[in-house]
Scaffold this active site. Structure first.
Site, PDB file in Angstrom:
ATOM      1  N   HIS A 169      -6.028   2.963   1.639  1.00 31.03           N
ATOM      2  CA  HIS A 169      -5.029   3.919   2.140  1.00 31.03           C
ATOM      3  C   HIS A 169      -5.655   4.561   3.625  1.00 31.03           C
ATOM      4  O   HIS A 169      -5.030   4.832   4.489  1.00 31.03           O
ATOM      5  CB  HIS A 169      -4.972   5.223   1.247  1.00 31.03           C
ATOM      6  CG  HIS A 169      -4.499   4.763  -0.229  1.00 31.03           C
ATOM      7  ND1 HIS A 169      -3.539   3.516  -0.449  1.00 31.03           N
ATOM      8  CD2 HIS A 169      -4.623   4.854  -1.528  1.00 31.03           C
ATOM      9  CE1 HIS A 169      -3.205   3.258  -1.304  1.00 31.03           C
ATOM     10  NE2 HIS A 169      -4.062   4.168  -2.195  1.00 31.03           N
ATOM     11  N   ASP A 186       0.803  -0.940  -0.177  1.00 33.98           N
ATOM     12  CA  ASP A 186      -0.033   0.002   0.025  1.00 33.98           C
ATOM     13  C   ASP A 186       0.849   1.089  -0.049  1.00 33.98           C
ATOM     14  O   ASP A 186       1.748   1.345   1.067  1.00 33.98           O
ATOM     15  CB  ASP A 186      -0.910  -0.046   1.175  1.00 33.98           C
ATOM     16  CG  ASP A 186      -1.911   1.024   1.149  1.00 33.98           C
ATOM     17  OD1 ASP A 186      -1.471   2.282   0.767  1.00 33.98           O
ATOM     18  OD2 ASP A 186      -2.921   1.111   1.544  1.00 33.98           O
ATOM     19  N   HIS A 187       0.987   1.921  -1.040  1.00 26.34           N
ATOM     20  CA  HIS A 187       1.890   2.845  -1.154  1.00 26.34           C
ATOM     21  C   HIS A 187       1.922   4.040  -0.058  1.00 26.34           C
ATOM     22  O   HIS A 187       2.903   4.733   0.033  1.00 26.34           O
ATOM     23  CB  HIS A 187       2.098   3.601  -2.657  1.00 26.34           C
ATOM     24  CG  HIS A 187       0.891   4.625  -2.928  1.00 26.34           C
ATOM     25  ND1 HIS A 187      -0.126   4.243  -3.146  1.00 26.34           N
ATOM     26  CD2 HIS A 187       1.252   5.943  -2.674  1.00 26.34           C
ATOM     27  CE1 HIS A 187      -0.858   5.554  -3.536  1.00 26.34           C
ATOM     28  NE2 HIS A 187      -0.038   6.398  -3.142  1.00 26.34           N
TER      29      HIS A 187
HETATM   30  C1  BG6 Z   1      -4.128   5.182  -5.810  1.00 26.05           C
HETATM   31  C2  BG6 Z   1      -5.554   5.306  -6.254  1.00 26.05           C
HETATM   32  O1  BG6 Z   1      -3.843   4.101  -4.889  1.00 26.05           O
HETATM   33  O2  BG6 Z   1      -3.984   6.282  -4.928  1.00 26.05           O
HETATM   34  C3  BG6 Z   1      -5.692   6.590  -7.050  1.00 26.05           C
HETATM   35  O3  BG6 Z   1      -5.721   4.248  -7.156  1.00 26.05           O
HETATM   36  C4  BG6 Z   1      -5.174   7.689  -6.043  1.00 26.05           C
HETATM   37  O4  BG6 Z   1      -6.945   6.896  -7.457  1.00 26.05           O
HETATM   38  C5  BG6 Z   1      -3.998   7.467  -5.373  1.00 26.05           C
HETATM   39  O5  BG6 Z   1      -5.151   8.967  -6.893  1.00 26.05           O
HETATM   40  C6  BG6 Z   1      -3.637   8.675  -4.465  1.00 26.05           C
HETATM   41  O6  BG6 Z   1      -2.293   8.677  -4.032  1.00 26.05           O
HETATM   42  P1  BG6 Z   1      -1.529   9.920  -3.593  1.00 26.05           P
HETATM   43  O7  BG6 Z   1      -0.307   9.283  -2.968  1.00 26.05           O
HETATM   44  O8  BG6 Z   1      -1.573  10.933  -4.596  1.00 26.05           O
HETATM   45  O9  BG6 Z   1      -2.433  10.457  -2.427  1.00 26.05           O
END
Ligand code: BG6
Length: 508
Positions: A253, A190-191
């Site tokens: 997230h 999960d990034h």
């Molecule tokens: C991704 C989603 O996992 O996270 C996207 O699939 C979203 O829809 C993105 O825009 C948001 O990531 P961050 O790091 O820009 O908040």
């Protein structure tokens, strides 16, 4: 590096096998992250990258395409020598789960490469593919023995989100994977966990003695978790329309943020202890009835509008979106956690696309002072006490408290004490994937999701998925691109005598 930082060691020799190497994720994030690791000398000395494409492609063509990706998406100026060394380690190979013999050939090629590059047989398989390919690729990797740990060599599998589309599919995928490999070998990414400020939630809570005593229902009124995005769905219509905000953002997230904020202190900072506490708190989220889920949620879909210089079309007019789609692009939920620490403390979560500003934050709202001793003074309302952990766009922490306005009478006003990362630390911009990829290579899975927490998360969102599916268009509210989201989102808190932090309250 300050005296409190320990140097990072290089990972073991290994091969890094990317499925879906021709796709967006590999170009935009995985390879730029590998480049950043190469630039900071954190890739193994004996290393090779194997890009797996479903259709034949030459290694040279893949190198050119990834180089172009690097020029577009690298977070720092590209040094041709470093990029050249990285891409020189790359080979392109075909493998398609529909053709099992292609996996047997790939195995032969990989073994030759491993011998030539002296990687010791350590392998990391990164599934940067659409999620419907996870099970079939893993099955083939299992059948060909590529994931079997033997002769001291490790074998790891990195799985991207979304992990399943609901509770049943996540359970099925976990059970398929666990037939092939051990939980310890699986790295569910999960990034958000690669973001410094997200990792800092643990440090803030557990490396400072002053917060933990007040981190509970006696002092905290409620918690707001907000992930507002300005971007619309853009070219991802086909993926997004089948997914929606709840699956795309909340289950993963927002739940990562929630679990870090709400978990009990782990006994040790190791993968087992931290992941167990995270799973425990996610499984303590009350499973609501479908009727309660409808009452405790708001969903919306954006209509066209202008954000900055960009015109955003109606969601329903977006490429690859069904014209009568009821997919939500905004979701707000009220959740409760059934344990002693959080009994009676609501967690309000919201996320949406095409909103007025970009903002990711966790706001902890403390209870008001228990006794209104300023009641006979001109002070009629005290400002609220918030501790805000800001993740985007500014990385930092803010404490909002009341103070006396200078002057002869007692006037009280809310002020903010702010800490911004950039004021204290110099960090090269990064993709957020560097730490995660590095951790996979050194075998540290503390920042990755375990099967039980993925399933606990789905368990909590399942009533919302079911209730919204049944309700269809009923209750799906429109909001204008560039606004704060659907009007009813405010109601969700107002009926509890509370309100969301406004867009303007973002920490800059
Ligand atoms: C991704 C989603 O996992 O996270 C996207 O699939 C979203 O829809 C993105 O825009 C948001 O990531 P961050 O790091 O820009 O908040």
């Amino acid at each position: 590096m300050t005296e409190n930082q320990s140097p990072q060691t290089k990972p073991d020799p290994c091969s890094f096998v990317i499925f879906g190497v021709t796709g967006d994720l590999a170009h935009r994030l995985v390879v730029p992250a590998l480049y950043n690791l190469a630039a900071t000398d954190l890739l193994p000395d004996n290393f090779c990258v194997v890009g797996i494409a479903r259709k034949a492609m030459s290694t040279d063509a893949l190198r050119d395409s990834l180089m172009e990706g690097l020029r577009q998406f690298a977070t720092r100026p590209v040094d041709d020598a470093i990029a050249g060394r990285l891409l020189e380690c790359l080979t392109c190979t075909e493998a398609d789960p529909k053709d099992p013999s292609s996996f047997d050939k790939m195995r032969e090629q990989l073994e030759k490469l491993e011998a030539a590059r002296k990687t010791g047989g350590n392998r990391l398989f990164y599934l940067a593919t659409p999620p419907d390919a996870f099970a079939s690729i893993s099955k083939e990797l299992g059948r060909t023995g590529l994931l079997k740990e033997e002769k001291g060599a490790w074998r790891r599998l990195v799985v991207e989100k979304p992990f399943g589309t609901d509770l049943a599919s996540a359970r099925a995928l976990n059970s398929e994977l666990l037939k092939i490999i051990d939980e310890q070998q699986i790295y569910r990414i999960d990034h958000y966990l690669g973001k410094e400020t997200v990792q800092n939630i643990l440090v803030l809570r557990f490396a400072n003695g002053m917060f933990e005593p007040i981190w509970n229902r006696n002092h905290i009124d409620h918690i707001q978790i907000t992930v507002d995005e300005q971007l619309g769905v853009g070219h991802r219509g086909s993926f997004y329309d089948a997914t929606g905000a709840l699956r795309d953002m909340v289950h993963n997230h927002l739940f990562q943020l929630l679990s870090l904020v709400a978990m009990e202190p782990p006994t040790r900072f190791d993968a087992y202890s931290v992941r167990s506490e995270k799973a425990e708190v996610l499984s303590a989220i009350q499973t609501q009835s479908e009727a309660d889920a409808l009452k405790n949620s708001v969903r919306g879909q954006y209509q066209g509008g202008r954000i900055g210089d960009t015109d955003i079309p109606d969601y329903l007019k977006t490429e690859d979106v069904k014209p009568n789609s009821t997919t939500e692009t905004y979701a707000a939920l009220k959740l409760t956690i059934d344990n002693w620490r959080w009994a009676g403390v609501p967690f309000y979560l919201r996320t949406g696309k095409a909103l007025g500003i970009k903002r990711t934050e966790v706001a902890i709202k403390f209870k008001q002072a228990p006794f209104a001793m300023f009641r006979d003074t001109p002070v009629d309302r005290l400002s609220q006490n918030y501790l805000v952990i800001s993740i985007e766009p500014t990385e930092g922490i803010m404490l909002q408290f009341n103070t006396k306005v200078p002057g002869p009478t007692i006037n009280v006003d809310g002020v903010e004490m702010k800490f911004r990362y950039k004021d204290y630390f110099k960090a090269e911009p990064a993709t957020g994937y560097e730490t995660l990829i590095y951790d996979c290579m050194i075998g540290d899975n503390i920042l990755f999701q375990r099967a039980d927490s993925v399933e606990a998360g789905w368990q909590a969102v399942q009533p919302f998925l079911d209730a919204w599916k049944k309700a269809g268009a009923k209750g799906l509210e429109s909001y204008k691109a560039g606004s704060e989201g659907p009007a009813h989102a405010e109601e969700l808190l107002k009926r509890d005598g509370r309100s969301w932090r406004k867009l303007a309250a973002r920490i800059d």
